[in-house]
Design a protein around this motif. Structure first.
Motif, PDB file in Angstrom:
ATOM      1  N   VAL A 170       0.851  -1.191   0.000  1.00 21.83           N
ATOM      2  CA  VAL A 170       0.000   0.000   0.000  1.00 21.83           C
ATOM      3  C   VAL A 170       0.889   1.244   0.000  1.00 21.83           C
ATOM      4  CG1 VAL A 170      -1.670   1.332   1.344  1.00 21.83           C
ATOM      5  CG2 VAL A 170      -1.917  -1.156   1.145  1.00 21.83           C
ATOM      6  N   THR A 171       0.666   2.123  -0.950  1.00 15.20           N
ATOM      7  CA  THR A 171       1.462   3.355  -1.030  1.00 15.20           C
ATOM      8  C   THR A 171       0.689   4.571  -0.535  1.00 15.20           C
ATOM      9  OG1 THR A 171       0.794   3.654  -3.339  1.00 15.20           O
ATOM     10  CG2 THR A 171       2.862   2.491  -2.923  1.00 15.20           C
ATOM     11  N   ASP A 172      -0.639   4.474  -0.516  1.00 17.11           N
ATOM     12  CA  ASP A 172      -1.436   5.598  -0.015  1.00 17.11           C
ATOM     13  C   ASP A 172      -2.801   5.082   0.408  1.00 17.11           C
ATOM     14  OD1 ASP A 172      -1.950   8.194   0.731  1.00 17.11           O
ATOM     15  OD2 ASP A 172      -2.658   8.816  -1.244  1.00 17.11           O
ATOM     16  N   VAL A 173      -3.373   5.745   1.385  1.00 18.14           N
ATOM     17  CA  VAL A 173      -4.712   5.412   1.853  1.00 18.14           C
ATOM     18  C   VAL A 173      -5.396   6.693   2.289  1.00 18.14           C
ATOM     19  CG1 VAL A 173      -3.811   4.889   4.169  1.00 18.14           C
ATOM     20  CG2 VAL A 173      -6.054   4.026   3.484  1.00 18.14           C
ATOM     21  N   SER A 174      -6.672   6.814   1.974  1.00 21.93           N
ATOM     22  CA  SER A 174      -7.399   8.030   2.329  1.00 21.93           C
ATOM     23  C   SER A 174      -8.870   7.716   2.533  1.00 21.93           C
ATOM     24  CB  SER A 174      -7.242   9.088   1.225  1.00 21.93           C
ATOM     25  OG  SER A 174      -7.697   8.576  -0.019  1.00 21.93           O
ATOM     26  N   VAL A 182      -7.632   2.846  -1.222  1.00 22.25           N
ATOM     27  CA  VAL A 182      -6.245   2.427  -1.039  1.00 22.25           C
ATOM     28  C   VAL A 182      -5.576   2.367  -2.403  1.00 22.25           C
ATOM     29  CG1 VAL A 182      -4.763   0.470  -0.448  1.00 22.25           C
ATOM     30  CG2 VAL A 182      -6.601   1.150   1.101  1.00 22.25           C
ATOM     31  N   VAL A 183      -4.371   2.923  -2.489  1.00 25.98           N
ATOM     32  CA  VAL A 183      -3.577   2.867  -3.715  1.00 25.98           C
ATOM     33  C   VAL A 183      -2.411   1.927  -3.478  1.00 25.98           C
ATOM     34  CG1 VAL A 183      -2.265   4.190  -5.416  1.00 25.98           C
ATOM     35  CG2 VAL A 183      -4.229   5.247  -4.250  1.00 25.98           C
ATOM     36  N   ILE A 206       0.144   4.351   8.887  1.00 27.21           N
ATOM     37  CA  ILE A 206      -1.236   4.439   8.400  1.00 27.21           C
ATOM     38  C   ILE A 206      -2.080   5.253   9.363  1.00 27.21           C
ATOM     39  CG2 ILE A 206      -3.309   3.098   7.870  1.00 27.21           C
ATOM     40  CD1 ILE A 206      -1.408   0.842   6.971  1.00 27.21           C
ATOM     41  N   ALA A 207      -1.920   5.008  10.664  1.00 30.30           N
ATOM     42  CA  ALA A 207      -2.673   5.765  11.667  1.00 30.30           C
ATOM     43  C   ALA A 207      -2.377   7.254  11.546  1.00 30.30           C
ATOM     44  CB  ALA A 207      -2.335   5.265  13.062  1.00 30.30           C
ATOM     45  N   ALA A 208      -1.112   7.591  11.274  1.00 35.31           N
ATOM     46  CA  ALA A 208      -0.717   8.996  11.174  1.00 35.31           C
ATOM     47  C   ALA A 208      -1.404   9.698  10.003  1.00 35.31           C
ATOM     48  CB  ALA A 208       0.796   9.106  11.028  1.00 35.31           C
ATOM     49  N   LYS A 209      -1.732   8.960   8.946  1.00 33.52           N
ATOM     50  CA  LYS A 209      -2.428   9.550   7.795  1.00 33.52           C
ATOM     51  C   LYS A 209      -3.822  10.048   8.183  1.00 33.52           C
ATOM     52  CE  LYS A 209      -0.080   7.120   4.024  1.00 33.52           C
ATOM     53  NZ  LYS A 209       0.320   8.353   3.293  1.00 33.52           N
TER      54      LYS A 209
END
Length: 388
Positions: A170-174, A182-183, A206-209
């Motif tokens: 996983v490179t990005d999650v929003s 998820v990207v 991930i939590a920090a995002k």
């Protein structure tokens, strides 16, 4: 690709959650950047220890044990779960007093633990020696083979319809609307209504995002195994200070571990075991179990585990985003808890609540003081460990 629940992390927390959700007919997909069970879930010591836990963990631990005790009917395989029992070994009066507290606390939760003085200990376990002044024995505690468990849980979950995608980082999650996007490293986009953050030592990123900072760092539990020897050690054995931990498997090999935990590299996916660590731990073991003084170590290994400042996990709903659930930071003692975690997370998704008390594990419990020292258990970690 769309599903109801996306789980980031194919360790035991993610696999058990997928197992219970899929068993209830809930669509679930697990994303694992490497292979299922490749990190902490597959390289730990294999202890299913209940006694000696923090009081807040006992309800979760006991719920998990019910699953371990019916593992064959649940998964179709034993995963080498053995009802060995677990003993803590005290070498000082201070440690013996700690065992008295451990025994009393376990009794409050209905978990039987037997306290023995030196004479009683050596009568039951004559292979112990040295400065042993007493023990506490939990007959219900077990051991298992961690290399077998996660793949077995994943196979059973997949048979129920869960999807496991390995080698997908996983490179990005929003957050998108009421759900998540998820990207992946391949540029693929996956969407789901629920997201479970079970990414182990990488989960705080991930939590920090989502605005939740967790004081967690990575470390590795150095472990070794000896040649096969005649079987004579029944229970899993652990010094109160954790400097020596050992168990003998049915084949005769003795699995050995011990504090302090060593370094691990979350970028390079490495957790080296310094040679002196193996020698020091084996010397300590020989002083407790003289019969192992001449044992040959045939393999060493470690893994990458996430340790939180207060040595308790992060488990439960996000404080900032709906439909996000955290399940990480189990500080080297999550193996036994894992089926309980899977049930609890599944209940939060399916029912909106769980009867198991998990309030102590919320992601919002940390203060600046937790960040200042990061851990109040410094004696459990190598002094050269770089915490960043």
């Amino acid at each position: 690709m769309e599903t109801e629940t996306l789980i980031i992390g194919g360790g035991l927390m993610g696999a058990w959650t997928a197992f219970f959700l899929s068993g209830w007919g809930h669509p679930v997909t697990v994303l694992e950047k490497s292979r299922v069970g490749a990190q902490a879930s597959g390289v730990n010591y294999g202890n299913l220890r209940i006694q000696g836990r923090h009081a807040s963990e006992y309800p979760l631990s006991l719920r998990a044990q019910e699953v371990w005790e019916r593992i064959e009917s649940t998964l179709g395989t034993t995963c080498e779960v053995q009802a060995t029992g677990h003993i803590y070994v005290a070498q000082t009066q201070e440690q013996m007093e700690k065992l008295e507290r451990v025994t009393a606390e376990a009794g409050e939760f209905g978990h039987p633990v037997e306290l023995r003085n030196r004479a009683e200990t050596l009568r039951v376990w004559p292979w112990l020696a040295g400065e042993v002044i007493g023990t506490s024995h939990a007959p219900r505690d077990c051991t298992a083979n961690p290399r077998l468990v996660t793949p077995a849980v994943a196979r059973a979950a997949a048979a129920q319809g869960a999807v496991f995608l390995e080698g997908i980082e996983v490179t990005d999650v929003s957050a998108v609307g009421e759900g998540f996007e998820v990207v992946t490293c391949a540029g693929e986009r996956l969407r789901a209504r629920h997201l479970v953050n079970a990414a182990g030592a990488w989960a705080n990123e991930i939590a920090a995002k989502f605005g939740e900072r967790v004081p967690m760092f990575a470390a590795g539990p150095p472990q070794f195994v000896t040649e096969a020897l005649p079987h004579f050690i029944g229970p899993s054995m652990q010094q109160v200070d954790g400097r020596v931990i050992c168990r003998q498997v049915a084949r005769g090999n003795v699995v050995v571990a011990g504090y302090p935990r060593g370094p691990s590299d979350t970028v390079g996916n490495r957790a080296p075991v310094p040679p002196h660590k193996t020698l020091d731990t084996m010397r300590r073991l020989a002083r407790l179990v003289p019969a192992l003084a001449g044992a040959h170590v045939i393999r060493v290994w470690s893994g990458i585990e996430g340790y939180v400042s207060d040595m308790l996990p992060v488990l439960g709903r996000s404080m900032t985003v709906p439909n996000l659930i955290h399940a990480f930071g189990f500080c080297g003692h999550g193996f036994q808890l894992s089926p309980g975690v899977g049930i609890v997370v599944s209940e939060l998704i399916m029912d909106g609540a769980t009867p198991t008390p998990i309030e102590a594990f919320g992601a919002g419990r940390f203060t600046e003081a937790d960040w200042a020292g990061l851990t109040s258990h410094a004696d459990e970690f190598d002094p050269d460990l770089k915490i960043v």
